[in-house]
Design an enzyme around this catalytic site. Sequence first.
Site, PDB file in Angstrom:
ATOM      1  N   ASP A   1      50.512  43.388  41.346  1.00 23.80           N
ATOM      2  CA  ASP A   1      49.299  43.393  42.156  1.00 23.80           C
ATOM      3  C   ASP A   1      49.716  43.753  43.587  1.00 23.80           C
ATOM      4  OD1 ASP A   1      46.691  43.244  43.022  1.00 23.80           O
ATOM      5  OD2 ASP A   1      46.253  41.346  42.043  1.00 23.80           O
TER       6      ASP A   1
HETATM    7  C1  NOJ Z   1      44.138  43.033  44.381  1.00 19.19           C
HETATM    8  C2  NOJ Z   1      43.402  42.538  43.173  1.00 19.19           C
HETATM    9  O1  NOJ Z   1      43.886  41.268  42.801  1.00 19.19           O
HETATM   10  C3  NOJ Z   1      43.495  43.465  41.983  1.00 19.19           C
HETATM   11  O2  NOJ Z   1      42.642  42.985  40.972  1.00 19.19           O
HETATM   12  C4  NOJ Z   1      43.140  44.868  42.395  1.00 19.19           C
HETATM   13  O3  NOJ Z   1      43.135  45.713  41.279  1.00 19.19           O
HETATM   14  C5  NOJ Z   1      44.159  45.321  43.431  1.00 19.19           C
HETATM   15  N1  NOJ Z   1      44.058  44.454  44.594  1.00 19.19           N
HETATM   16  C6  NOJ Z   1      43.950  46.777  43.860  1.00 19.19           C
HETATM   17  O4  NOJ Z   1      42.847  46.886  44.674  1.00 19.19           O
END
Ligand code: NOJ
Length: 742
Positions: free
Chosen positions: A271
């Site tokens: 993430d």
């Molecule tokens: C953080 C989020 O937790 C995740 O779900 C998301 O896909 C990513 N950022 C990218 O934006």
Amino acid sequence: MTSVLPTPSATAAEPSVESRVLALLAQMTLDEKIGQLLQVQAGGGWVPDDLRAMIRDGRLGSVLNEVDFATVQELQRIAMAESRLGIPLLVGRDVIHGFTTVMPIPLGQAASWNPELVRRGAEVAAHEAAARGVNWTFAPMIDIARDPRWGRIAESLGEDPHLASVLGAAMVQGFQGDDDPTVPGRIAACAKHFAGYGASESGRDYNTTNIPEHELRNVYLPPFKAAVDAGVMTLMTSFSDLNGVPASANTLILRDILRDEWQFDGFVVSDWESIRQLQVHGFTASDRDSAREAANAGVDMEMVSRTYADHLAALVHDCEVPMAQIDAMVANILRVKMRLGLFETPHADPATLPAAACDAHLAVAQDAARESLVLLRNEGAILPLSPTALSSIAVIGPLADDPHEQLGTWIFDGDAQYSRTVLQGIRAAVGSEVTVRTARGLETTRSHDHGLFEDAVAAAAASDVVVMVLGEEAILSGEAHCRAEITLPGAQEALIAAVAATGRPIVLVIMAGRPLALERVVSQVHALLYAWHPGTMAGPAIAEVLFGMAAPSGRLPVTLPRVTGQIPIYYAHKPTGKPSTPETLIHIDAIEARAPQTSVGNTSFHLDAGDTPLFPFGFGLSYTTFAYETLTVEPHALTRDDILSVQVEVVNTGPVAAHEVVQCYVRDRVGSITRPVRELKAFRKVYLAPGERMTVTFVLTPDDLAFHGRDLRRRTEPGHFDLWVGGDSRATLHADFSYVAG
Ligand code: NOJ
């Protein structure tokens, strides 16, 4: 250690892809390999010089958040024409519940209990995203969510492993197609967040999770296994700490389970900066350590932070990360790029895809919104409303006519100009014969100011019926938007009380990103329609149900608590040693009436909330009634080689044609670890005309009854089982059977 190249499953199934992967890998320098492992934020409509240089030099594998088609074209041109090896980029975007056309939030889609509709919603989103150059979405989000304080419950498919597995797999198929992902308009899916994120303590985002391994495997992992089985190409790690080892470095889930047990051969992305955050967790002492731990655990691509780019070469040099591991990581990414056909066609030709928000896409959004609506109360059958029997209607509330808020969380590309609001939907449905009065009542759902109450009360008092559209704006759920108290925010309860005092019947439509605790308001309204955040086509879909063009067919994918303090409350709980008895199933009012010395024995309940939810999982009313008859389960003693055939007669005993969601629950009476009081094992959404009778058959295999027991092995333990079929998780039509391994 993660299996090194070549992976047996991939070579057997796809020799050409695997041999191309190996051939390409053999040509790559270490720097080019490490480049494939990096994803950065793109420029947002232009190509900055440093980004151009990174791509040209082979130091980048993926960008995220570029949706300007011409810019994507240029990025791919640089990658393929100017870099030494011509490797295309993955272009990622959070396409969570639609793109330009916005479907209901995933929790709303889960309320449809309709896998085919969920698949179609993802397919529409994929087409619209692909037309902008996107080839990879960060969805489906399949974290089991049992705490409605957690803002990300909105993005989830609810509390149940089986429902989330079926619908998550349907989303994967919608994004990727179920056969050839190279067909224009298909994009790679990403099952997230691996794993356990939904168990964040106190429902506070990013918080610690402590999940015993049997629960991890029995509750939180099944949707991921289903996604892998459905062919999902990528997974994303969770931000959270799982039993002391942050998910982005957790070898148990990333290596032992995902790679070795499940034989996943796609790739894993971190993430956003979650590898760098290993240090913030206190799990590592430096970025270098973070890169080592994540790489060796099997996180193939790093999102945004640069610990891999800055440290992997030295870690390989110092033998702290084996070269074979780097090769396996790069191969995982190249394999996905090849399976997507990016080397041949790095982006779709938008001219070959349907236009964004075209009629066909809006129709899917309307179907999805309609089927996500859950009718929870309908006193005196006030719904459906009859336009011909009404002379006036008051439409009240800050969410009644707000094209943006109805879209919900995660709508980077959603375009509110296509939104149809509830007010618009009602106006179109009733025509000019009915007077429609409108009043905002509150500036926003969070306002405490009663200044707009007077107008709202006047509009209500002058009208035959009141439709109130309340709940939460989009900003009150989603990532990092958690609430400690989940009643209606602001002065909404007071507004309902003020309008109720007029004596006019109230139809309350709730738009929200989570289950709300509505105990205090439910008895003040005649009807309660739970709409989640319904997306672009909220208005027409809600009007169809309010005026009876369609019967409501959504069913709760999560339990609705009476009060926040009951959380976590979910249907598949354990029995405890002192389970409730009929006497403890007491409504909160009854308890309060007997307070303070209330006692119903030493059973597991709250003095001020009892032990039942306000509305149970699986529940939802219709405009008709259904009877369940003659349940048969065969064979009575199931062996390893048998299948269990469950048959039930469902009859539409009411006045209108409608959908019913036939649900099948099982209880394993005794286990090597304690088993839930019941678990959803199968469901089917059927459509029955008045008087129509249908035999619904479910087929369960012994494997459907398996779980990870005390030794953590997954198997079906011999013994006795209860089985219920019905219209919600309190189903009473019962049969029993046994499993005799043999
Ligand atoms: C953080 C989020 O937790 C995740 O779900 C998301 O896909 C990513 N950022 C990218 O934006």
